[in-house]
Motif scaffolding. Structure first.
Motif, PDB file in Angstrom:
ATOM      1  N   ASP A 339       5.040   0.773  -6.209  1.00 26.44           N
ATOM      2  CA  ASP A 339       5.916  -0.117  -6.713  1.00 26.44           C
ATOM      3  C   ASP A 339       7.163   0.071  -6.146  1.00 26.44           C
ATOM      4  N   LEU A 340       7.602   1.185  -5.534  1.00 24.10           N
ATOM      5  CA  LEU A 340       9.006   1.354  -4.808  1.00 24.10           C
ATOM      6  C   LEU A 340       8.752   0.613  -3.386  1.00 24.10           C
ATOM      7  N   ALA A 341       7.663   1.039  -2.896  1.00 23.58           N
ATOM      8  CA  ALA A 341       7.575   0.612  -1.396  1.00 23.58           C
ATOM      9  C   ALA A 341       6.916  -0.758  -1.136  1.00 23.58           C
ATOM     10  N   GLY A 342       6.140  -1.278  -2.281  1.00 23.44           N
ATOM     11  CA  GLY A 342       5.432  -2.469  -2.100  1.00 23.44           C
ATOM     12  C   GLY A 342       3.938  -2.639  -1.470  1.00 23.44           C
ATOM     13  N   GLY A 343       3.208  -3.250  -1.306  1.00 28.26           N
ATOM     14  CA  GLY A 343       1.988  -2.982  -0.799  1.00 28.26           C
ATOM     15  C   GLY A 343       0.826  -2.897  -1.877  1.00 28.26           C
ATOM     16  N   THR A 344      -0.485  -2.528  -1.510  1.00 25.77           N
ATOM     17  CA  THR A 344      -1.377  -2.336  -2.590  1.00 25.77           C
ATOM     18  C   THR A 344      -1.539  -0.787  -2.732  1.00 25.77           C
ATOM     19  N   VAL A 345      -1.905  -0.322  -4.026  1.00 26.64           N
ATOM     20  CA  VAL A 345      -2.152   0.856  -4.403  1.00 26.64           C
ATOM     21  C   VAL A 345      -3.191   1.412  -3.784  1.00 26.64           C
ATOM     22  N   LEU A 346      -3.194   2.684  -2.864  1.00 21.73           N
ATOM     23  CA  LEU A 346      -4.099   3.145  -2.359  1.00 21.73           C
ATOM     24  C   LEU A 346      -5.074   4.154  -3.130  1.00 21.73           C
ATOM     25  N   SER A 347      -6.212   4.223  -2.860  1.00 21.59           N
ATOM     26  CA  SER A 347      -7.199   5.201  -3.728  1.00 21.59           C
ATOM     27  C   SER A 347      -7.412   6.481  -3.003  1.00 21.59           C
ATOM     28  N   LEU A 348      -7.998   7.449  -3.424  1.00 22.73           N
ATOM     29  CA  LEU A 348      -8.515   8.644  -2.907  1.00 22.73           C
ATOM     30  C   LEU A 348     -10.062   8.753  -2.628  1.00 22.73           C
ATOM     31  N   THR A 349     -10.479   9.099  -1.668  1.00 23.68           N
ATOM     32  CA  THR A 349     -12.010   9.407  -1.501  1.00 23.68           C
ATOM     33  C   THR A 349     -12.365  10.496  -2.617  1.00 23.68           C
ATOM     34  N   PRO A 350     -13.648  10.708  -3.152  1.00 20.16           N
ATOM     35  CA  PRO A 350     -14.092  11.531  -3.843  1.00 20.16           C
ATOM     36  C   PRO A 350     -13.839  13.116  -3.034  1.00 20.16           C
TER      37      PRO A 350
END
Ligand SMILES: Nc1ncnc2c1ncn2[C@@H]1O[C@H](COP(=O)(O)OP(=O)(O)OP(=O)(O)O)[C@@H](O)[C@H]1O
Ligand SMILES: [Mg+2]
Length: 466
Positions: A339-350
């Motif tokens: 939200d602060l930096a912009g872009g798409t939210v990353l996800s984490l691998t299992p």
């Protein structure tokens, strides 16, 4: 006759009077509660008024067929197991019923023993399903307060305390290791009180040299000391009508401790070098990662001050005692950074999640935050993988059990949660020396559940009793 078994109520739906009566007697003799319906319509009405654990339904009935009734059950109470009872020769319809969601079928005339075995099996399966569902729901429940999120019962307790005391004007002492969210709690207290229109004033007591802290808190008059070229308002005055957050309170020198005690007792103080006594209405919230009780015993912290500050204590658990929070916190933090930096939210691998859940987190949520920030910079393709974890921490965070790419994500996560559950139970047993009462209380479940979970993990609690 066996004792009634209140855990199970069975609904029999059949237009055959003789069958209803015989089966009801048979099942009641086994201790189950039985309710009967003469046809599908009656069954539908009963379903709307009562909870059942199992249905035994005839396949061929008058107005509403058994299949139509089964469909109604599956639409309204999908988890409720249904055993279809069929007259001889309609096996193919029974197979259709199974396809439509019936758990099993019996052919008339029924063998009593077979009927009881099937009923018992269905009830056990249903119970397991419900327990699993409940567990899944528990794992999905999140608590939040202000900008804090959590999935742990311990934090839920903290949020409840914060909510309760926010508007109560009492002095709150927040204790917890570094990075556990003490400042966040202090802010939540202010912003949920009637003082919130005024600015929240924070002082980090350890960041200010000892000789300047007094003047920082209470202000000074012109010429009070070398360098005091003009009068200065202190933080107590600045926070009049508002909240003053004194962070790292364990680090303040004895002279300041005395002056602080007085302002807490009388709400009165003088600026450094001043004679006028000032009175303020400042709500004080303090925090520390030091053990004030121990400091008090060693004579490093005034006892009377401790009791003044500790009117309402809030203790934040370290992250390693709420590992179940890691996936949620990571998601929450990644979203915040994005939200602060912009872009798409990353996800984490299992794999990354497993590693994180195997780590001890001495720096708590702040450490998690820093790790994620660095990983975000390294990540490519929308996903944070073990390779994106900083060198320094990937050596601490063992890269964990390699995820088999053929394992469905759901199964993989449930393995992780199972592992986490086991670890959690072992830690609880160690910490509370096998005291199940205490553990059940902390886990907010009953003792039976604790014992069951332990046996599921082949843990023997008596080994932990000293
Ligand atoms: N429950 C939570 N949900 C979301 N973020 C959190 C939570 N707890 C802490 N954080 C985040 O973790 C970081 C550390 O929190 P905070 O500064 O409040 O901790 P602290 O106990 O005051 O740490 P320190 O002892 O290092 O001063 C902050 O950026 C905060 O936003
Ligand atoms: Mg802090």
């Amino acid at each position: 006759m066996t004792q009634p078994n209140p855990e199970a109520t069975i609904l029999i739906v059949d237009d055959d009077h003789a069958f209803r009566v015989a089966t009801q007697t048979l099942l009641e003799d086994e201790g189950w509660r039985v309710v009967v319906a003469k046809n599908g319509d009656e069954g539908v009405i009963l379903l709307g008024t009562e909870d059942f654990d199992l249905i035994l339904s005839d396949l061929v009935m008058g107005r509403m067929s058994g299949i139509a009734f089964l469909q109604h059950v599956k639409e309204t109470v999908p988890d409720l197991p249904v055993i279809m009872v069929t007259g001889f020769g309609s096996i193919s319809t029974a197979v259709e019923a199974m396809r439509k969601g019936a758990l099993d079928y019996l052919t008339k005339p029924c063998n009593n023993e077979e009927l009881i075995i099937k009923v018992r099996k269905a009830l056990e399966a249903g119970k397991k399903d419900r327990e699993l569902k409940h567990l899944r729901e528990e794992l999905n429940t999140t608590y939040s307060f202000g900008s804090m999120v959590s999935r742990s019962a311990k934090m839920k307790e903290v949020f409840e305390k914060v909510r309760k005391v926010a508007d109560a004007d009492v002095t709150v002492l927040i204790q917890g290791a570094s990075g556990t969210g003490k400042e966040l709690v202090a802010r939540a207290l202010h912003f949920n009180s009637n003082r919130k229109p005024k600015p929240f004033v924070a002082v980090n007591c350890s960041a200010i040299p000892e000789n300047l802290l007094e003047s920082e808190l209470f202000g000074h008059e012109r010429g009070a000391f070398t360098g005091a070229i003009k009068q200065r308002i202190g933080k107590f005055e600045e926070a009049n009508g508002s909240t003053l957050f004194l962070d790292e309170i364990g680090d303040i020198a004895p002279a300041v401790q005395s002056k602080l005690l007085r302002v807490l007792q009388e709400r009165k103080f003088e600026r450094v070098g001043g004679n006028t006594t000032l009175e303020v209405n400042t709500r004080v919230v303090t925090a520390t990662n030091r053990n004030l009780e121990m400091m008090m015993r060693d004579g490093d912290f005034r006892e009377d001050l401790f009791y003044r500050l500790n009117v309402f204590p809030i203790v934040l658990p370290p992250l390693r005692d709420r590992l179940e929070d890691i996936p949620l916190l990571s998601e929450h933090l990644l979203k915040r950074f994005t939200d602060l930096a912009g872009g798409t939210v990353l996800s984490l691998t299992p794999e990354v999640i497993t590693s994180m859940m195997n780590y001890d987190w001495p720096g708590n949520i702040r450490e998690l935050e820093n790790l994620l920030k660095r990983a975000m910079i390294n990540a490519t393709g929308g996903v944070i993988t073990a390779l994106d974890l900083p060198q320094s921490s990937s050596s601490v965070i063992e890269t964990g059990a390699g995820a088999d790419p053929n394992t469905p994500f759901k199964d993989y996560i449930s393995t992780i949660l199972r592992d986490a559950e086991k670890k959690y139970l072992l830690r609880m047993l160690e910490k509370h020396k096998g005291n199940i009462n205490q553990i059940a209380k902390l886990m907010e479940v009953d003792r039976k559940t604790v014992y069951r979970k332990m046996s599921e993990h082949s843990i023997n609690p008596s080994e932990y009793r000293s």
